[in-house]
Design a protein around this motif. Structure first.
Motif, PDB file in Angstrom:
ATOM      1  N   CYS A  13       0.835  -1.195   0.000  1.00 48.77           N
ATOM      2  CA  CYS A  13       0.000   0.000   0.000  1.00 48.77           C
ATOM      3  C   CYS A  13       0.877   1.254   0.000  1.00 48.77           C
ATOM      4  CB  CYS A  13      -0.937  -0.003   1.208  1.00 48.77           C
ATOM      5  SG  CYS A  13      -0.070   0.154   2.793  1.00 48.77           S
ATOM      6  N   PRO A  14       0.273   2.404  -0.267  1.00 48.76           N
ATOM      7  CA  PRO A  14       1.054   3.645  -0.261  1.00 48.76           C
ATOM      8  C   PRO A  14       1.732   3.945   1.086  1.00 48.76           C
ATOM      9  CG  PRO A  14      -1.018   3.991  -1.411  1.00 48.76           C
ATOM     10  CD  PRO A  14      -1.085   2.617  -0.795  1.00 48.76           C
ATOM     11  N   ARG A  15       1.101   3.555   2.198  1.00 41.23           N
ATOM     12  CA  ARG A  15       1.740   3.753   3.507  1.00 41.23           C
ATOM     13  C   ARG A  15       3.036   2.960   3.602  1.00 41.23           C
ATOM     14  NH1 ARG A  15      -3.387   3.831   5.286  1.00 41.23           N
ATOM     15  NH2 ARG A  15      -3.427   1.612   5.669  1.00 41.23           N
ATOM     16  N   CYS A  16       3.046   1.787   2.986  1.00 39.41           N
ATOM     17  CA  CYS A  16       4.268   0.969   2.979  1.00 39.41           C
ATOM     18  C   CYS A  16       5.400   1.731   2.296  1.00 39.41           C
ATOM     19  CB  CYS A  16       4.026  -0.348   2.249  1.00 39.41           C
ATOM     20  SG  CYS A  16       2.796  -1.422   3.007  1.00 39.41           S
ATOM     21  N   ILE A  17       5.078   2.387   1.199  1.00 34.86           N
ATOM     22  CA  ILE A  17       6.086   3.172   0.473  1.00 34.86           C
ATOM     23  C   ILE A  17       6.621   4.281   1.370  1.00 34.86           C
ATOM     24  CG2 ILE A  17       6.446   4.785  -1.445  1.00 34.86           C
ATOM     25  CD1 ILE A  17       4.476   3.045  -3.081  1.00 34.86           C
ATOM     26  N   THR A  18       5.734   4.948   2.098  1.00 32.90           N
ATOM     27  CA  THR A  18       6.139   6.032   2.995  1.00 32.90           C
ATOM     28  C   THR A  18       7.077   5.526   4.080  1.00 32.90           C
ATOM     29  OG1 THR A  18       4.047   7.172   2.592  1.00 32.90           O
ATOM     30  CG2 THR A  18       5.278   7.820   4.557  1.00 32.90           C
ATOM     31  N   VAL A  19       6.732   4.405   4.692  1.00 33.15           N
ATOM     32  CA  VAL A  19       7.557   3.830   5.764  1.00 33.15           C
ATOM     33  C   VAL A  19       8.928   3.431   5.225  1.00 33.15           C
ATOM     34  CG1 VAL A  19       7.792   1.847   7.326  1.00 33.15           C
ATOM     35  CG2 VAL A  19       5.608   3.059   7.173  1.00 33.15           C
ATOM     36  N   ILE A  33      11.403   4.085  -5.864  1.00 30.23           N
ATOM     37  CA  ILE A  33      10.294   3.139  -5.829  1.00 30.23           C
ATOM     38  C   ILE A  33       9.375   3.485  -6.993  1.00 30.23           C
ATOM     39  CG2 ILE A  33       8.315   2.266  -4.523  1.00 30.23           C
ATOM     40  CD1 ILE A  33       9.860   3.000  -1.951  1.00 30.23           C
ATOM     41  N   ASP A  34       9.335   2.591  -7.984  1.00 29.43           N
ATOM     42  CA  ASP A  34       8.521   2.840  -9.172  1.00 29.43           C
ATOM     43  C   ASP A  34       7.097   2.342  -9.012  1.00 29.43           C
ATOM     44  OD1 ASP A  34      10.498   4.103 -10.691  1.00 29.43           O
ATOM     45  OD2 ASP A  34      11.343   2.185 -11.290  1.00 29.43           O
ATOM     46  N   ARG A  35       6.948   1.261  -8.238  1.00 30.67           N
ATOM     47  CA  ARG A  35       5.618   0.691  -8.034  1.00 30.67           C
ATOM     48  C   ARG A  35       5.634  -0.153  -6.771  1.00 30.67           C
ATOM     49  NH1 ARG A  35       4.735  -4.454 -11.831  1.00 30.67           N
ATOM     50  NH2 ARG A  35       6.600  -5.543 -11.238  1.00 30.67           N
ATOM     51  N   LEU A  36       4.447  -0.492  -6.300  1.00 26.84           N
ATOM     52  CA  LEU A  36       4.337  -1.331  -5.116  1.00 26.84           C
ATOM     53  C   LEU A  36       5.103  -2.630  -5.297  1.00 26.84           C
ATOM     54  CD1 LEU A  36       0.585  -1.010  -4.091  1.00 26.84           C
ATOM     55  CD2 LEU A  36       2.572  -0.140  -2.865  1.00 26.84           C
ATOM     56  N   GLY A  37       5.823  -2.995  -4.266  1.00 26.14           N
ATOM     57  CA  GLY A  37       6.522  -4.272  -4.281  1.00 26.14           C
ATOM     58  C   GLY A  37       7.869  -4.254  -4.960  1.00 26.14           C
ATOM     59  N   GLU A  38       8.322  -3.078  -5.398  1.00 19.98           N
ATOM     60  CA  GLU A  38       9.587  -3.038  -6.136  1.00 19.98           C
ATOM     61  C   GLU A  38      10.384  -1.798  -5.745  1.00 19.98           C
ATOM     62  OE1 GLU A  38       9.724  -4.451 -10.355  1.00 19.98           O
ATOM     63  OE2 GLU A  38      10.225  -2.339 -10.662  1.00 19.98           O
ATOM     64  N   ILE A  39      11.667  -1.998  -5.514  1.00 21.11           N
ATOM     65  CA  ILE A  39      12.542  -0.890  -5.148  1.00 21.11           C
ATOM     66  C   ILE A  39      13.881  -1.045  -5.873  1.00 21.11           C
ATOM     67  CG2 ILE A  39      13.415  -2.102  -3.109  1.00 21.11           C
ATOM     68  CD1 ILE A  39      13.504   0.640  -1.707  1.00 21.11           C
ATOM     69  N   THR A  40      14.425   0.066  -6.322  1.00 17.21           N
ATOM     70  CA  THR A  40      15.751   0.073  -6.928  1.00 17.21           C
ATOM     71  C   THR A  40      16.687   0.788  -5.971  1.00 17.21           C
ATOM     72  OG1 THR A  40      14.814   0.095  -9.159  1.00 17.21           O
ATOM     73  CG2 THR A  40      17.121   0.777  -8.932  1.00 17.21           C
ATOM     74  N   ILE A  41      17.775   0.116  -5.622  1.00 14.02           N
ATOM     75  CA  ILE A  41      18.778   0.699  -4.739  1.00 14.02           C
ATOM     76  C   ILE A  41      19.996   1.028  -5.579  1.00 14.02           C
ATOM     77  CG2 ILE A  41      20.318   0.253  -2.781  1.00 14.02           C
ATOM     78  CD1 ILE A  41      18.085  -1.453  -1.570  1.00 14.02           C
ATOM     79  N   GLN A  54      17.626  -5.114   7.864  1.00 11.02           N
ATOM     80  CA  GLN A  54      17.224  -4.987   9.270  1.00 11.02           C
ATOM     81  C   GLN A  54      16.104  -3.947   9.437  1.00 11.02           C
ATOM     82  OE1 GLN A  54      20.413  -3.925  11.923  1.00 11.02           O
ATOM     83  NE2 GLN A  54      19.248  -4.492  13.744  1.00 11.02           N
ATOM     84  N   VAL A  55      16.231  -2.783   8.797  1.00 12.35           N
ATOM     85  CA  VAL A  55      15.170  -1.771   8.957  1.00 12.35           C
ATOM     86  C   VAL A  55      13.890  -2.205   8.249  1.00 12.35           C
ATOM     87  CG1 VAL A  55      16.714   0.191   9.347  1.00 12.35           C
ATOM     88  CG2 VAL A  55      15.879  -0.255   7.046  1.00 12.35           C
ATOM     89  N   LEU A  56      14.029  -2.929   7.154  1.00  8.05           N
ATOM     90  CA  LEU A  56      12.834  -3.441   6.482  1.00  8.05           C
ATOM     91  C   LEU A  56      12.141  -4.483   7.368  1.00  8.05           C
ATOM     92  CD1 LEU A  56      14.069  -3.838   2.792  1.00  8.05           C
ATOM     93  CD2 LEU A  56      12.573  -2.063   3.710  1.00  8.05           C
ATOM     94  N   ALA A  57      12.918  -5.372   7.958  1.00  8.58           N
ATOM     95  CA  ALA A  57      12.355  -6.425   8.811  1.00  8.58           C
ATOM     96  C   ALA A  57      11.643  -5.832  10.027  1.00  8.58           C
ATOM     97  CB  ALA A  57      13.453  -7.388   9.256  1.00  8.58           C
ATOM     98  N   LYS A  58      12.134  -4.708  10.521  1.00 11.01           N
ATOM     99  CA  LYS A  58      11.524  -4.042  11.670  1.00 11.01           C
ATOM    100  C   LYS A  58      10.051  -3.701  11.392  1.00 11.01           C
ATOM    101  CE  LYS A  58      12.615   0.329  12.553  1.00 11.01           C
ATOM    102  NZ  LYS A  58      13.377   1.523  12.959  1.00 11.01           N
ATOM    103  N   HIS A  59       9.729  -3.492  10.108  1.00 10.64           N
ATOM    104  CA  HIS A  59       8.356  -3.148   9.702  1.00 10.64           C
ATOM    105  C   HIS A  59       7.684  -4.289   8.935  1.00 10.64           C
ATOM    106  CE1 HIS A  59       8.881   0.968  11.026  1.00 10.64           C
ATOM    107  NE2 HIS A  59      10.047   0.975  10.421  1.00 10.64           N
TER     108      HIS A  59
END
Length: 187
Positions: A13-19, A33-41, A54-59
């Motif tokens: 969801c959009p809140r996930c992107i914000t977090v 972040i181009d779309r839900l479920g996908e991130i480019t680092i 670790q920070v992702l797992a925290k949420h």
């Protein structure tokens, strides 16, 4: 700058992107972040990936690296798009999911069932029932409108599925003080 693209489990969801954005910015990670479920680092080689994980797992987020897990997550995101009303399509649900993920439904179904221990159809039904619960909480739509919004053929069909999944009729659920809902990422 070249980046590495990852799928992110439970980014629904959009809140996930914000977090996720907030956490990665705090780490000083360059990302997109181009779309839900996908991130480019970007600058993946210079990024402390253990800290990112670790920070992702925290949420309750997780970088996906396994091929079958990736397919299952893509199916989940397609189902969520259908249930949340993010897409308008004349395709059958199975055809939409197959087209969205880019694989045959038969193949997706086998992989999803093996990976998740549930069929895609059952997962879709569970997500729809959670959406019904959410819409009932808002009290802005009657059951007929909810059935139509979620693509049920009739109120009767929705009611039968609701009772099968929850063990309660819609009225019993509405009258009960315990209106327990599951987070969409936990279904």
């Amino acid at each position: 700058m070249e980046g590495t693209t990852f799928q992110v489990k439970n980014m629904v969801c959009p809140r996930c992107i914000t977090v996720i954005s907030s956490e990665l910015e705090a780490l000083g990670v360059a990302f997109e972040i181009d779309r839900l479920g996908e991130i480019t680092i970007f600058g993946h080689g210079q990024v402390d990936m253990a800290a990112v994980k670790q920070v992702l797992a925290k949420h309750d987020f997780e970088l996906i690296q396994d091929k079958d897990e990736l397919l299952a997550e893509q199916v989940k995101l397609a189902v969520l798009d259908l249930v949340q009303g993010n897409v308008t399509t004349n395709l059958r649900n199975s055809d939409y999911i197959a087209e969205r993920v880019g694989q045959s439904y038969s193949s997706l179904s086998k992989t999803f069932s093996k990976r998740e221990g549930i069929t895609i159809e059952k997962y879709l039904i569970l997500q729809k029932i959670e959406k019904v619960k959410e819409l009932l909480e808002y009290e802005e739509m009657n059951l007929s409108e909810i059935a139509r919004k979620l693509g049920y053929s009739s109120v009767h069909h929705l009611s039968n599925q609701f009772k099968t999944v929850t063990g309660l009729t819609v009225n019993q659920y509405k009258e009960s003080g315990d209106r327990e809902r599951n987070a969409i990422g936990k279904v």
